[in-house]
Design a protein around this motif. Structure first.
Motif, PDB file in Angstrom:
ATOM      1  N   LYS A   1       0.764  -1.151   0.096  1.00  0.00           N
ATOM      2  CA  LYS A   1      -0.001  -0.082   0.071  1.00  0.00           C
ATOM      3  C   LYS A   1       0.932   1.286  -0.078  1.00  0.00           C
ATOM      4  N   LYS A   2       1.723   1.322   0.717  1.00  0.00           N
ATOM      5  CA  LYS A   2       2.795   2.383   0.858  1.00  0.00           C
ATOM      6  C   LYS A   2       3.437   2.650  -0.361  1.00  0.00           C
ATOM      7  N   LEU A   3       3.978   1.432  -0.839  1.00  0.00           N
ATOM      8  CA  LEU A   3       4.679   1.484  -2.022  1.00  0.00           C
ATOM      9  C   LEU A   3       4.055   2.303  -3.101  1.00  0.00           C
ATOM     10  N   LYS A   4       2.898   1.585  -3.408  1.00  0.00           N
ATOM     11  CA  LYS A   4       1.833   2.512  -4.367  1.00  0.00           C
ATOM     12  C   LYS A   4       1.878   3.967  -4.139  1.00  0.00           C
TER      13      LYS A   4
ATOM     14  N   ALA B   1      14.730  12.781   7.407  1.00  0.00           N
ATOM     15  CA  ALA B   1      15.892  12.235   8.148  1.00  0.00           C
ATOM     16  C   ALA B   1      16.342  10.706   7.885  1.00  0.00           C
ATOM     17  N   TYR B   2      15.481   9.970   7.749  1.00  0.00           N
ATOM     18  CA  TYR B   2      15.785   8.558   7.394  1.00  0.00           C
ATOM     19  C   TYR B   2      16.481   8.486   5.849  1.00  0.00           C
ATOM     20  N   ARG B   3      15.887   9.478   5.265  1.00  0.00           N
ATOM     21  CA  ARG B   3      16.301   9.477   3.695  1.00  0.00           C
ATOM     22  C   ARG B   3      17.953   9.805   3.655  1.00  0.00           C
ATOM     23  N   LEU B   4      18.334  10.709   4.441  1.00  0.00           N
ATOM     24  CA  LEU B   4      19.737  11.076   4.746  1.00  0.00           C
ATOM     25  C   LEU B   4      20.524   9.965   4.961  1.00  0.00           C
ATOM     26  N   HIS B   5      20.150   9.454   6.191  1.00  0.00           N
ATOM     27  CA  HIS B   5      20.849   8.312   6.716  1.00  0.00           C
ATOM     28  C   HIS B   5      20.138   7.531   7.750  1.00  0.00           C
ATOM     29  N   SER B   6      20.186   6.381   8.131  1.00  0.00           N
ATOM     30  CA  SER B   6      19.588   5.882   9.383  1.00  0.00           C
ATOM     31  C   SER B   6      20.023   6.242  10.745  1.00  0.00           C
ATOM     32  N   GLU B   7      21.498   6.468  10.665  1.00  0.00           N
ATOM     33  CA  GLU B   7      21.966   7.159  11.801  1.00  0.00           C
ATOM     34  C   GLU B   7      21.459   8.250  12.216  1.00  0.00           C
ATOM     35  N   ILE B   8      21.122   9.099  11.262  1.00  0.00           N
ATOM     36  CA  ILE B   8      20.352  10.429  11.521  1.00  0.00           C
ATOM     37  C   ILE B   8      19.066  10.372  11.904  1.00  0.00           C
ATOM     38  N   GLY B   9      18.441   9.501  11.134  1.00  0.00           N
ATOM     39  CA  GLY B   9      17.141   9.309  11.587  1.00  0.00           C
ATOM     40  C   GLY B   9      16.779   8.847  13.129  1.00  0.00           C
TER      41      GLY B   9
ATOM     42  N   PHE C   1       5.958   8.796   7.145  1.00  0.00           N
ATOM     43  CA  PHE C   1       4.813   8.676   5.949  1.00  0.00           C
ATOM     44  C   PHE C   1       5.444   7.638   4.800  1.00  0.00           C
ATOM     45  N   THR C   2       6.771   7.791   4.611  1.00  0.00           N
ATOM     46  CA  THR C   2       7.383   6.676   3.613  1.00  0.00           C
ATOM     47  C   THR C   2       7.732   5.092   3.984  1.00  0.00           C
ATOM     48  N   SER C   3       7.541   4.251   3.259  1.00  0.00           N
ATOM     49  CA  SER C   3       7.767   2.915   3.467  1.00  0.00           C
ATOM     50  C   SER C   3       9.273   2.764   3.809  1.00  0.00           C
ATOM     51  N   GLN C   4      10.073   3.583   3.237  1.00  0.00           N
ATOM     52  CA  GLN C   4      11.546   3.483   3.319  1.00  0.00           C
ATOM     53  C   GLN C   4      12.047   3.630   4.759  1.00  0.00           C
ATOM     54  N   ALA C   5      11.436   5.148   5.176  1.00  0.00           N
ATOM     55  CA  ALA C   5      11.589   5.288   6.498  1.00  0.00           C
ATOM     56  C   ALA C   5      11.048   4.317   7.481  1.00  0.00           C
ATOM     57  N   ARG C   6      10.023   3.860   7.501  1.00  0.00           N
ATOM     58  CA  ARG C   6       9.281   3.044   8.362  1.00  0.00           C
ATOM     59  C   ARG C   6      10.085   1.900   8.277  1.00  0.00           C
ATOM     60  N   SER C   7      10.660   1.266   7.244  1.00  0.00           N
ATOM     61  CA  SER C   7      11.332   0.033   7.477  1.00  0.00           C
ATOM     62  C   SER C   7      12.577   0.116   8.096  1.00  0.00           C
ATOM     63  N   LYS C   8      13.392   1.572   7.733  1.00  0.00           N
ATOM     64  CA  LYS C   8      14.567   1.437   8.568  1.00  0.00           C
ATOM     65  C   LYS C   8      14.364   1.666  10.144  1.00  0.00           C
TER      66      LYS C   8
ATOM     67  N   ARG D   1      13.643  -3.416  15.905  1.00  0.00           N
ATOM     68  CA  ARG D   1      13.861  -4.842  16.015  1.00  0.00           C
ATOM     69  C   ARG D   1      15.128  -5.101  16.555  1.00  0.00           C
ATOM     70  N   ILE D   2      16.177  -4.933  16.043  1.00  0.00           N
ATOM     71  CA  ILE D   2      17.524  -5.253  16.389  1.00  0.00           C
ATOM     72  C   ILE D   2      17.805  -4.597  17.884  1.00  0.00           C
ATOM     73  N   GLY D   3      16.865  -3.835  18.188  1.00  0.00           N
ATOM     74  CA  GLY D   3      17.237  -2.877  19.538  1.00  0.00           C
ATOM     75  C   GLY D   3      18.401  -2.140  19.443  1.00  0.00           C
ATOM     76  N   TYR D   4      18.063  -1.249  20.287  1.00  0.00           N
ATOM     77  CA  TYR D   4      19.443  -0.453  20.029  1.00  0.00           C
ATOM     78  C   TYR D   4      20.265  -0.280  21.459  1.00  0.00           C
ATOM     79  N   LYS D   5      21.664  -0.643  20.988  1.00  0.00           N
ATOM     80  CA  LYS D   5      22.563  -1.005  21.868  1.00  0.00           C
ATOM     81  C   LYS D   5      22.437   0.071  23.380  1.00  0.00           C
ATOM     82  N   SER D   6      22.786   1.238  22.947  1.00  0.00           N
ATOM     83  CA  SER D   6      22.617   2.110  24.151  1.00  0.00           C
ATOM     84  C   SER D   6      21.472   2.275  24.903  1.00  0.00           C
ATOM     85  N   SER D   7      20.454   1.539  24.267  1.00  0.00           N
ATOM     86  CA  SER D   7      19.020   1.631  24.838  1.00  0.00           C
ATOM     87  C   SER D   7      18.605   0.544  26.017  1.00  0.00           C
ATOM     88  N   SER D   8      19.534  -0.066  26.282  1.00  0.00           N
ATOM     89  CA  SER D   8      19.439  -1.133  27.309  1.00  0.00           C
ATOM     90  C   SER D   8      19.217  -0.542  28.639  1.00  0.00           C
ATOM     91  N   ILE D   9      20.043   0.779  28.732  1.00  0.00           N
ATOM     92  CA  ILE D   9      19.516   1.620  29.811  1.00  0.00           C
ATOM     93  C   ILE D   9      19.036   2.888  29.404  1.00  0.00           C
TER      94      ILE D   9
END
Ligand code: MN
Length: 491
Positions: free
Chosen positions: A375-378, A408-416, A460-467, A473-481
């Protein structure tokens, strides 16, 4: 057009003739008529020899004893690659068939187109030529099939032709299909256009003469001609304006083709000195091209006898590109073909066609069996795009409706992943603010920030969503605390 077939092309014709021997089209003609018609269309579009050969052979693997191996041996890998792409994309004559190899369950035509596109954009161009000839001969099919194919063309292929800026093709595909989808409305609007054109003919001639004289006086080289509005685009425009004919200002348009951009603006000046421009009807698609790369200068004026006429000024190159679009850029870039380019991974695409690259990336994901939100793709593919800027002036194209996190996610995942705030046009704004055409967007980040699942609602975009989903999903390392929220963003 004079036929001057190379040896390879001649060989392909012979091979196709032999392979399709004894087969008939629904029209009753020998089958070979169809691949040869496709060949001719591809030649008119100025496509390269491999594409033309693949066009001649495009139905052989599907319908005859000829195999991909045979084609590879005789005509090389590139041709075999293209034929394979077209075969996978569909059976051309009876609408589309699932590409079982990749996605057995889907009936989604966009998806199938994308998979083909991911292989080689020229596959799509062959497919469009194939579809065009099938539409031209659609009357031979039973009515239910006519409707199905016509509808699919209106929904998928005509918009695609538009996205590729193949204007001439778009008009022909749309009008041919519309005739089958809604025959009564088609006739109604067609006769309306004809009637209007007839009544306008005399005064248009006069306007043409007046403009020509004034342009000659200014020593501007030009060609001027009338352009007829297509039935389908009138239909769509009327739907947008509550069927009010009074709001259709471009029923009659005159096109002035000149040598360079300066002359486009000079011509605009000349026209405005002759007639009264209508307020707010000047569209500068030269300074701001449409998302598909279309360029032209439009203005609507009121003539001395109170007629409303649209003028379109453009250079020869712009005209060529508006008519033939992507096919034209293939043609003009042929000198500088790189291997990548030959494989359809185009490197010198105009910026406005970069969405094709995006498409190819998505297709690659699909082939690897990764999930994609259809849906998003279309939406992303066919919604209008906006162009926004980084503070350094890099242009980022996003679908209309995109939000700061998409940027932000379009620029880079790290930025997003580390967004704490956003400045839009120099002012602090918030993550729910829809980006607008031309915005300068500055993303504020903090090392201590971690991605939040609540952000999914601000994307809004599927790309940013999947990033974002991947990071969550993999969890953010520094986020354990749980990080201290000392720089909690204020928006
Ligand atoms: Mn075909």
């Amino acid at each position: 057009m004079k036929e001057q077939n190379s040896e390879r092309v001649q060989k392909a014709i012979e091979a196709a003739k032999k392979a399709h021997e004894g087969q008939l089209r629904k029209t009753g003609e020998p089958y070979i008529v169809h691949p040869l018609a496709v060949k001719k269309i591809l030649e008119e579009w100025g496509m390269d020899e491999d594409t033309i050969i693949a066009g001649i052979l495009h139905d052989t693997v599907e319908d005859t004893k000829l195999t991909l191996e045979d084609i590879k041996k005789e005509f090389g890998e590139s041709v075999a690659f293209l034929v394979d792409g077209v075969t996978k994309l569909s059976t051309a004559r009876n609408g589309m068939r699932d590409i079982d190899t990749y996605l057995p369950a889907t009936k989604d035509n966009f998806l199938r187109l994308m998979i083909a596109l991911g292989d080689d954009i020229r596959v799509l161009i062959i497919k469009l030529a194939d579809r065009l000839h099938n539409l031209r001969t659609l009357s031979a099919l039973p009515p239910d099939k006519q409707k199905k194919i016509a509808k699919e063309t209106l929904e998928v292929f005509a918009p695609l032709a538009d996205r590729l800026n193949m204007g001439r093709l778009r008009v022909e595909l749309a009008d041919l299909s519309f005739k089958y989808v809604d025959p009564r409305r088609f006739e109604e609007l067609k006769s309306l256009i004809d009637k209007y054109n007839k009544s306008a003919e005399k005064s248009l001639k006069k306007i043409e003469e007046e403009v020509s004289m004034a342009l000659k006086k200014e020593k501007i080289h030009f060609e001027i001609s009338g352009r007829v509005k297509s039935v389908y685009s009138l239909h769509k425009k009327l739907a947008k304006h509550n069927q009010n004919m009074g709001e259709i200002y471009d029923l009659t348009a005159l096109r002035v083709i000149v040598d360079d951009i300066t002359d486009c603006y000079l011509t605009l000046g000349v026209i405005h000195s002759l007639y009264t421009p209508m307020g707010g009807r000047i569209k500068d698609y030269i300074a701001k091209p449409k998302q598909n790369g279309y360029q032209s200068l439009h203005t609507t004026v009121i003539t001395k006898d109170k007629r409303i006429v649209e003028f379109q000024m453009r250079t020869h190159e712009m005209h060529e590109y508006a008519e033939r679009g992507l096919a034209a850029s293939f043609y003009y870039n042929e000198q500088k073909l790189t291997e990548n380019y030959k494989k359809g991974k185009i490197e010198h695409l105009p910026t406005n066609l970069l969405w094709i690259t995006e498409l190819q990336t998505t297709a690659a994901r699909l082939r690897e069996g990764k999930r994609v939100d259809l849906k998003k793709l279309k939406l992303n593919l066919f919604a209008d795009k906006i162009f926004v800027y980084t503070p350094k002036g890099d242009i980022i194209d996003l679908p209309k409706g995109a939000l700061p996190l998409d940027f932000a996610y379009r620029l880079h995942s790290e930025i997003g992943d580390h967004v704490v705030g956003v400045k839009i046009n120099g002012k602090m704004s918030n993550l729910n603010k829809k980006l607008e055409q031309g915005d300068i967007v500055e993303i504020l980040t903090s090392k201590n920030q971690t991605p939040k699942s609540s952000w999914l609602e601000k994307i809004f975009t599927s790309q940013a969503r999947s990033k974002l989903l991947r990071t969550l999903r993999i969890g953010y390392k520094s986020s354990s605390i749980e990080p201290k929220k000392k720089r909690k963003s204020r928006h």
